[in-house]
Design an enzyme around this catalytic site. Structure first.
Site, short mmCIF file in Angstrom:
data_model
loop_
_atom_site.label_atom_id
_atom_site.label_comp_id
_atom_site.label_asym_id
_atom_site.label_seq_id
_atom_site.Cartn_x
_atom_site.Cartn_y
_atom_site.Cartn_z
N SER A 69 0.51 -1.26 0.18
CA SER A 69 -0.31 0.05 -0.08
C SER A 69 1.11 1.24 -0.36
O SER A 69 0.13 2.56 0.04
CB SER A 69 -1.06 -0.03 1.38
OG SER A 69 -2.13 -0.80 1.37
N GLY A 70 1.87 0.95 -0.08
CA GLY A 70 3.10 2.23 -0.30
C GLY A 70 4.11 2.43 1.10
O GLY A 70 4.71 3.36 1.29
N THR A 71 4.30 1.05 1.72
CA THR A 71 5.30 0.40 2.15
C THR A 71 6.80 1.42 2.15
O THR A 71 6.63 1.69 3.28
CB THR A 71 5.29 -0.20 3.22
OG1 THR A 71 3.89 -0.91 3.32
CG2 THR A 71 6.00 -1.02 4.46
N TRP A 73 7.83 3.04 0.20
CA TRP A 73 8.10 4.98 0.49
C TRP A 73 7.67 5.09 1.21
O TRP A 73 8.07 6.94 1.77
CB TRP A 73 6.37 5.36 -0.76
CG TRP A 73 7.26 6.86 -1.07
CD1 TRP A 73 7.98 7.44 -1.17
CD2 TRP A 73 5.90 7.83 -2.21
NE1 TRP A 73 8.11 8.81 -1.94
CE2 TRP A 73 6.46 8.56 -2.41
CE3 TRP A 73 4.85 7.63 -2.51
CZ2 TRP A 73 5.91 9.85 -3.40
CZ3 TRP A 73 3.81 8.31 -3.10
CH2 TRP A 73 4.57 9.50 -3.32
N HIS A 134 2.97 -4.41 10.12
CA HIS A 134 1.79 -4.43 8.98
C HIS A 134 0.75 -5.37 10.07
O HIS A 134 -0.21 -5.53 9.42
CB HIS A 134 2.32 -5.80 7.88
CG HIS A 134 2.79 -5.41 7.06
ND1 HIS A 134 2.55 -4.14 5.94
CD2 HIS A 134 3.67 -6.14 6.74
CE1 HIS A 134 3.41 -4.28 5.55
NE2 HIS A 134 4.19 -5.45 5.03
N TYR A 222 -2.08 6.54 0.02
CA TYR A 222 -0.76 6.22 -1.76
C TYR A 222 -1.61 7.19 -2.00
O TYR A 222 -0.53 8.06 -3.14
CB TYR A 222 -0.80 5.03 -2.09
CG TYR A 222 -0.20 5.14 -3.04
CD1 TYR A 222 1.30 5.11 -2.85
CD2 TYR A 222 0.03 5.07 -4.08
CE1 TYR A 222 2.53 4.09 -3.36
CE2 TYR A 222 0.88 4.94 -5.24
CZ TYR A 222 2.20 4.79 -5.11
OH TYR A 222 2.95 4.26 -6.05
N LYS A 289 5.80 -0.18 -10.80
CA LYS A 289 5.29 0.58 -11.00
C LYS A 289 5.53 2.18 -10.75
O LYS A 289 5.65 3.03 -10.81
CB LYS A 289 4.50 0.95 -12.03
CG LYS A 289 4.65 -0.77 -13.13
CD LYS A 289 3.30 -0.68 -13.33
CE LYS A 289 3.45 -1.33 -15.32
NZ LYS A 289 2.28 -1.73 -15.83
N GLY A 290 4.72 2.02 -9.37
CA GLY A 290 4.01 3.00 -8.14
C GLY A 290 3.60 3.63 -9.40
O GLY A 290 3.17 5.06 -8.66
#
Length: 326
Positions: A69-71, A73, A134, A222, A289-290
């Site tokens: 889920s964007g961890t 970043w 998590h 995100y 990909k982000g």
């Protein structure tokens, strides 16, 4: 191994085998229902150890997320913010030579083995400590929920989360023998049978806590972070009451942190192109990909309809919603 530790291992195995289980789309053939969430058998001891033995400090910062889920970043951004005074040079920053997951460890993972050594290592960490998890909010150690430490939670559109999870899990070394189709994995996801799931309960636990205690839990999406990174990084800086906000050049520092942690920049670093994290996942797979909206390339019309109904059913009325980019 001593007789005592043999006995403990046997008791742990018996306990795990007593739990409800389902075939899991994960690094293990089965997921076990433990404390109302689906857990890998290898993580149950770590969860128990964190609840029984971990002592949070008031200046700790916890980065919580549902997997994919964007961890990565969030770990990079928070590490740079919290440690700005220690690592003020953006030309020789630890994030240029280490993967974010090496700099910010997952609490339930590190406490799943070598408990005494890991607790000692945690107690000797430079402060403020930045740790990842998590775990659902309801399974966090009481010392985390009852202390003055801060929690930053990031979530993501459930459609993109599924695709990212699918792509990630299929690339793990230990999963190659598990024959799961995309459709089977999707059914599991819709039923909440994923690691640390159900995903809707995970989101709502932190969402509701952020509404009740906004000074304790900062809730991020995100998509919002992607669309206006500087604004939301500033929110993180203010939430953590970082010394950055007292500086006369806070805007420049924030922009430098944003640039340091850009997806494209991190993906192109040699340290993130080769090697493994915990000997399970190649570092490069943390940077796929982000993008927002990539799910449209995977979902059939019936899948879109099914997941849309579940999102409405589970999140409707909570105030938590997502824009579906298609």
């Amino acid at each position: 191994m001593s007789l005592a530790s043999d006995k403990e291992a046997n008791e742990e195995n018996e306990f795990i085998l007593s739990l409800p289980k389902e075939r899991g789309f994960s690094s293990s053939p089965y997921l076990y229902l433990f404390q109302d969430f689906w857990c890998l058998p290898s993580r149950i001891q770590g969860v128990n150890n964190s609840q029984k033995h971990f002592h949070a400090k008031d200046n700790d910062v916890f980065l919580a997320s549902f997997p994919k889920s964007g961890t990565t970043w969030l770990k990079a951004l928070a590490f740079a913010i919290v440690n700005h005074q220690r690592f003020s040079s953006f030309d020789h920053h630890p994030l240029l030579s280490s993967n974010p997951h090496q700099l910010v460890s997952s609490l339930e993972f590190i406490l799943s083995h070598d408990l005494h050594d890991q607790l000692l290592s945690l107690s000797n960490m430079s402060e403020p400590r930045v740790l990842g998890t998590h775990l659902p909010f309801s399974s966090l150690a009481e010392s985390i929920t009852k202390s003055s430490c801060k929690i930053i939670y990031i979530c993501r559109n459930p459609f993109d989360t599924f695709v990212s999870l699918w792509e990630f899990v299929t690339k793990m070394k230990s999963v190659s023998s598990l024959e799961f189709t995309l459709e089977e994995a999707f059914e599991n996801y819709c039923n909440g049978i994923t690691v640390f799931g159900p995903w809707w309960r995970h989101m709502l636990g932190y969402w509701n806590e952020s509404k009740t205690r906004p000074n304790k839990v900062l809730f991020l999406k995100y998509e919002d972070l992607k669309e206006d990174t500087v604004f939301h990084v500033k929110r993180i800086v203010e939430f953590l009451d970082s010394p950055i906000i007292q500086g006369g050049e806070s805007s420049t520092v924030i922009e430098n942190i944003v640039n340091l942690c850009r997806f494209e920049k991190m993906k192109d670093l040699e340290v993130n192109k080769s090697g493994y994290i915990d000997n399970i996942v190649e570092k490069k797979h943390f940077f796929r990909k982000g993008e927002i909206g990539d799910w449209i390339n995977y979902f059939s019309p019936s899948m879109i309809e099914k997941l849309s109904k579940i999102v409405e059913e589970k999140l409707g009325g909570s105030g938590l919603s997502f824009k579906v980019h298609s």
